[in-house]
Design a protein around this motif. Structure first.
Motif, mmCIF file in Angstrom:
data_model
loop_
_atom_site.group_PDB
_atom_site.id
_atom_site.type_symbol
_atom_site.label_atom_id
_atom_site.label_comp_id
_atom_site.label_asym_id
_atom_site.label_seq_id
_atom_site.Cartn_x
_atom_site.Cartn_y
_atom_site.Cartn_z
ATOM 1 N N TYR A 1 0.954 -1.307 0.167
ATOM 2 C CA TYR A 1 -0.026 0.204 -0.064
ATOM 3 C C TYR A 1 0.852 1.250 -0.093
ATOM 4 N N GLN A 2 2.186 1.282 0.067
ATOM 5 C CA GLN A 2 2.987 2.379 0.035
ATOM 6 C C GLN A 2 2.893 3.100 -1.245
ATOM 7 N N THR A 3 2.536 2.290 -2.023
ATOM 8 C CA THR A 3 2.247 2.683 -3.535
ATOM 9 C C THR A 3 1.429 4.024 -3.755
ATOM 10 N N VAL A 4 0.527 4.132 -2.637
ATOM 11 C CA VAL A 4 -0.136 5.472 -2.761
ATOM 12 C C VAL A 4 0.414 6.708 -2.219
ATOM 13 N N SER A 5 1.360 6.614 -1.362
ATOM 14 C CA SER A 5 1.941 7.784 -0.900
ATOM 15 C C SER A 5 3.440 7.850 -1.247
ATOM 16 N N GLU A 6 4.172 6.463 -1.537
ATOM 17 C CA GLU A 6 5.564 6.585 -1.695
ATOM 18 C C GLU A 6 5.889 5.732 -2.984
ATOM 19 N N LYS A 7 5.254 6.473 -4.233
ATOM 20 C CA LYS A 7 5.522 5.794 -5.152
ATOM 21 C C LYS A 7 7.023 5.583 -5.641
ATOM 22 N N GLY A 8 7.914 6.388 -5.360
ATOM 23 C CA GLY A 8 9.252 6.325 -5.755
ATOM 24 C C GLY A 8 9.937 5.122 -5.060
ATOM 25 N N LEU A 9 9.630 5.019 -3.863
ATOM 26 C CA LEU A 9 10.188 3.818 -3.095
ATOM 27 C C LEU A 9 9.650 2.602 -3.701
ATOM 28 N N VAL A 10 8.344 2.250 -3.793
ATOM 29 C CA VAL A 10 7.806 1.248 -4.367
ATOM 30 C C VAL A 10 8.503 1.088 -5.783
ATOM 31 N N ALA A 11 8.756 2.036 -6.586
ATOM 32 C CA ALA A 11 9.255 1.996 -8.099
ATOM 33 C C ALA A 11 10.515 1.183 -7.677
ATOM 34 N N ASP A 12 11.210 1.707 -6.809
ATOM 35 C CA ASP A 12 12.820 1.049 -6.527
ATOM 36 C C ASP A 12 12.818 -0.381 -6.082
ATOM 37 N N LEU A 13 11.706 -0.660 -5.259
ATOM 38 C CA LEU A 13 11.663 -2.334 -4.853
ATOM 39 C C LEU A 13 11.135 -2.895 -6.072
ATOM 40 N N VAL A 14 10.453 -2.487 -7.100
ATOM 41 C CA VAL A 14 9.869 -3.109 -8.211
ATOM 42 C C VAL A 14 11.012 -3.264 -9.206
ATOM 43 N N TYR A 15 11.830 -2.381 -9.073
ATOM 44 C CA TYR A 15 12.944 -2.159 -10.114
ATOM 45 C C TYR A 15 14.009 -3.717 -9.791
ATOM 46 N N ASP A 16 14.126 -3.668 -8.604
ATOM 47 C CA ASP A 16 14.990 -4.544 -8.045
ATOM 48 C C ASP A 16 14.512 -6.256 -8.282
ATOM 49 N N ILE A 17 12.912 -6.147 -8.043
ATOM 50 C CA ILE A 17 12.373 -7.405 -8.484
ATOM 51 C C ILE A 17 12.318 -7.805 -9.768
ATOM 52 N N ILE A 18 11.815 -6.967 -10.638
ATOM 53 C CA ILE A 18 11.842 -7.155 -12.010
ATOM 54 C C ILE A 18 13.399 -7.536 -12.638
ATOM 55 N N MET A 19 14.257 -6.685 -12.002
ATOM 56 C CA MET A 19 15.666 -6.975 -12.633
ATOM 57 C C MET A 19 15.961 -8.464 -12.151
ATOM 58 N N GLY A 20 15.618 -8.888 -10.901
ATOM 59 C CA GLY A 20 15.974 -10.432 -10.465
ATOM 60 C C GLY A 20 15.310 -11.070 -11.577
ATOM 61 N N ALA A 21 14.267 -10.854 -12.111
ATOM 62 C CA ALA A 21 13.644 -11.936 -12.908
ATOM 63 C C ALA A 21 14.219 -11.826 -14.226
ATOM 64 N N ALA A 22 14.673 -10.570 -14.557
ATOM 65 C CA ALA A 22 15.287 -10.409 -15.927
ATOM 66 C C ALA A 22 16.512 -10.942 -15.933
ATOM 67 N N ARG A 23 17.577 -11.039 -14.846
ATOM 68 C CA ARG A 23 18.767 -11.527 -14.907
ATOM 69 C C ARG A 23 18.658 -13.242 -15.082
ATOM 70 N N ALA A 24 17.243 -13.582 -14.374
ATOM 71 C CA ALA A 24 17.268 -15.274 -14.676
ATOM 72 C C ALA A 24 16.620 -15.340 -15.932
ATOM 73 N N GLY A 25 16.261 -14.481 -16.767
ATOM 74 C CA GLY A 25 15.950 -14.740 -18.140
ATOM 75 C C GLY A 25 14.588 -14.684 -18.394
ATOM 76 N N ALA A 26 13.543 -14.100 -17.504
ATOM 77 C CA ALA A 26 12.247 -14.365 -17.513
ATOM 78 C C ALA A 26 11.554 -13.520 -18.650
ATOM 79 N N ASP A 27 10.593 -14.176 -19.485
ATOM 80 C CA ASP A 27 9.841 -13.445 -20.320
ATOM 81 C C ASP A 27 8.731 -12.869 -19.593
ATOM 82 N N LEU A 28 8.069 -13.304 -18.456
ATOM 83 C CA LEU A 28 6.945 -13.051 -18.083
ATOM 84 C C LEU A 28 7.003 -13.260 -16.525
ATOM 85 N N ILE A 29 6.243 -12.482 -15.606
ATOM 86 C CA ILE A 29 6.110 -12.731 -14.339
ATOM 87 C C ILE A 29 4.429 -13.030 -14.080
ATOM 88 N N ILE A 30 4.334 -13.945 -13.096
ATOM 89 C CA ILE A 30 2.934 -14.270 -12.871
ATOM 90 C C ILE A 30 2.933 -14.147 -11.351
#
Ligand code: SF4
Ligand code: SF4
Ligand code: SF4
Ligand code: SF4
Lengths: 140, 301
Positions: free
Chosen positions: B203-232
């Motif tokens: 829910y931090q996404t409502v007031s702390e968008k930048g913070l959530v974006a950083d966490l999301v970057y970290d998660i998505i890049m983890g998937a990218a490094r593993a070679g993912a096409d898609l996240i479920i």
């Protein structure tokens, strides 16, 4: 008794500190004194980089009944992800302590979130679940 | 068809309709008819964590009374309540446990809800859609796959509410395999993202968008490094953050790699041959990636 034991120092809280510590314990239902300051919660917390004090430091301040902890932003940044809850070796739940601190603030009518600040563009895309959760966590 | 009570929750009725529709379609295909609870209400999204807040348990518990009411008619065969939204699941399950463990709280709630048709008896069982799929078994799902998702690299993401705290966990909280098992059964390749249990910022996404974006970057890049096409995912909030906050992640990090995010039920539908038309709003459009599988379906190959 052995001399050495007699020299061990005890921390005795003043009445105000004791009262605050007890209040948080009652609200959270957690025995804050069990915290051994191992730092597992802080090391596991995904939000720690944005906090001003770590979750374990927040626990310590509550142990000592230091009301200044209420000025910290740590418990507002907490996302209730429960990583600390599953990892604390002492079986305490820092997420509940953070919630107790939020509640103490909110019950003094100090909202953290001003819903009017959400832009129109954001309001269009945000899912209900985010808004309901944020309002529950950040407003009284 | 086995009929079971079903709680969609409000996000599945609005922004996450694609999760609702694909869930119903997939279970129908597997022989389960999900019967939506009459007159359900929002459960509150987050479980209240303080001891003196009984009033906040009223919303989840009224839903459980609705389950009892439905059980009393003859419209369900299996009495357990099926919940797909990870956050609703967490709230309903914990509120239920609190009532079971504290008869006094239950009594107070029932006194408060005296206008209801019946008191809550504390016996409803709540099951997440992924647990139900586990009962059906990956083996059976595999047998029903019409279009194996060969060559698709899928990265499962669990987030928090399905695994933590321990007493609600649908799988091992530190090393779950449920999503991986189904993904494999669909013929797709599972890739391992070591950020798959990490909170997306919720829910931090409502007031702390930048913070959530950083966490999301970290998660998505983890998937990218593993070679993912898609996240479920299995949660409309995870799904929103992981998808839409890639916009800010991309603006803040020049090396960010865009990866589409869909619900595991949408992926299953694709493999079961009931795949399209669930709609859904996205920042990163999954269609180009899924197109070739959809075409196979249309061609009936
Ligand atoms: S993990 Fe538990 S014992 Fe360790 S510092 Fe945190 S609260 Fe204290
Ligand atoms: S529940 Fe809060 S304090 Fe605990 S790990 Fe998650 S964000 Fe950090
Ligand atoms: S938890 Fe969220 S999705 Fe579920 S009913 Fe409540 S607000 Fe809606
Ligand atoms: S990952 Fe985020 S949205 Fe998903 S369950 Fe965890 S906190 Fe909620």
């Amino acid at each position: 008794m052995n001399e050495r034991f007699l020299r061990i120092k005890r921390i005795v809280l003043g009445p105000r500190n004791r009262e605050f510590s007890k209040k948080v314990e009652e609200l959270s239902g957690e025995t804050v004194n069990l915290c051994e300051q191992c730092g597992t919660c802080s090391g596991s917390c995904p939000m720690v980089g944005e906090m001003d004090i770590t979750p374990s430091f927040m626990m310590r301040m509550v142990q000592l009944g230091e009301e200044e902890v209420l000025e910290s932003k740590t418990f507002w940044i907490c996302a209730s992800c429960y990583t600390c809850s599953v990892r604390c070796p002492r079986g305490i739940d820092p997420a509940k302590v953070a919630e107790a601190l939020r509640q103490i603030k909110l019950r003094a009518a100090l909202d953290f979130l001003d819903i009017s600040k959400i832009t129109e563009e954001e309001a269009k895309i945000l899912p209900q679940i985010a808004l309901v959760a944020a309002l529950r966590k950040f407003t009284g | 068809m086995t009929r079971m009570p079903y709680y969609p929750g409000c996000t599945l009725k609005t922004k996450a309709q694609n999760y609702d529709l694909s869930t119903r379609a997939v279970f129908r295909e597997l022989g389960i008819d999900l019967v939506e609870l009459p007159r359900w209400n929002c459960c509150g999204a987050v479980f209240s964590l303080v001891t003196d807040d009984l009033l906040r348990q009223v919303a989840p518990i009224t839903n459980l009374i609705r389950v009892q009411e439905l059980q009393g008619t003859d419209s369900v065969d299996d009495p357990r309540l099926v919940v797909p939204c990870a956050m609703c699941f967490n709230v309903l399950k914990r509120a239920n446990a609190r009532m079971k463990d504290n008869p006094e709280d239950l009594k107070k709630i029932n006194d408060f809800l005296y206008l209801e048709s019946q008191p809550y008896r504390g016996e409803v069982q709540i099951i997440h859609t992924l647990e139900l799929l586990k009962e059906i078994s990956a083996k059976r799902i595999k047998e029903q796959v019409k279009f194996p998702l060969l060559g698709l690299k899928v990265s499962p993401y669990y987030g928090c509410n399905l695994l933590r705290p321990k007493d609600v966990a649908i799988d091992n909280p530190e090393n779950p395999t449920l999503l991986e098992d189904f993904t494999q059964a669909l013929g797709a390749e599972v890739v391992f993202n070591n950020r798959r249990l990490r909170c997306c910022g919720s829910y931090q996404t409502v007031s702390e968008k930048g913070l959530v974006a950083d966490l999301v970057y970290d998660i998505i890049m983890g998937a990218a490094r593993a070679g993912a096409d898609l996240i479920i995912t299995a949660c409309p909030l995870c799904s929103f953050n992981l998808d839409w906050r890639q916009k800010e992640a991309m603006e803040a990090h020049s090396d960010h790699k865009l990866i589409p995010v869909i619900y595991y039920t949408e992926l299953m539908a694709l493999a079961l041959g009931i795949g399209n038309g669930f709609g859904g709003e996205h920042f990163v459009d999954p269609q180009p990636l899924l197109q070739k599988f959809l075409e196979k379906e249309k061609g009936g190959i």
